[in-house]
Design a protein around this motif. Structure first.
Motif, PDB file in Angstrom:
ATOM      1  N   ILE A  60      18.669  10.436 -49.321  1.00 37.31           N
ATOM      2  CA  ILE A  60      19.746  10.632 -48.502  1.00 37.31           C
ATOM      3  C   ILE A  60      20.662  11.354 -49.611  1.00 37.31           C
ATOM      4  N   LYS A  64      21.851  15.297 -49.469  1.00 31.20           N
ATOM      5  CA  LYS A  64      23.231  15.421 -49.766  1.00 31.20           C
ATOM      6  C   LYS A  64      23.376  16.302 -51.036  1.00 31.20           C
ATOM      7  N   SER A  83      22.207  14.441 -43.375  1.00 33.18           N
ATOM      8  CA  SER A  83      22.409  13.176 -44.263  1.00 33.18           C
ATOM      9  C   SER A  83      23.258  12.157 -43.457  1.00 33.18           C
TER      10      SER A  83
END
Length: 89
Positions: A60, A64, A83
């Protein structure tokens, strides 16, 4: 195969890895972060889940970072991020 007016091949479409599903399926975190499926994990499911959570956080964070770069380049809009929904999933 795609054919032109003279019936000559103008292109080829490879459907091998095509996939159609509801958009919500793209919000699910990929199980392959640990390579092994939970049912094939040699230790307990809790062990798999704990390690998966660590890998998911890294995944994640990387996602991002890439989304931020794409937003800065105006190739992605804020509302198109995956995300957030993936993390909530």
């Amino acid at each position: 195969m795609l054919l032109g007016k003279n019936l000559q091949i103008t292109g080829v479409v490879d459907w091998e890895f095509t996939y159609a599903a509801p958009v919500e399926f793209s919000y699910a975190p990929p199980w392959w972060l640990l390579i092994e499926k939970p049912e094939c994990w040699p230790n307990s499911i809790e062990d798999w889940e704990g390690l998966f959570e660590l890998c998911l956080k890294t995944f994640i964070r990387a996602m991002k970072s890439l989304e931020n770069a794409e937003i800065q380049q105006e190739r992605l809009k804020e509302g198109q991020r995956l995300s957030g929904p993936m993390q909530a999933s």
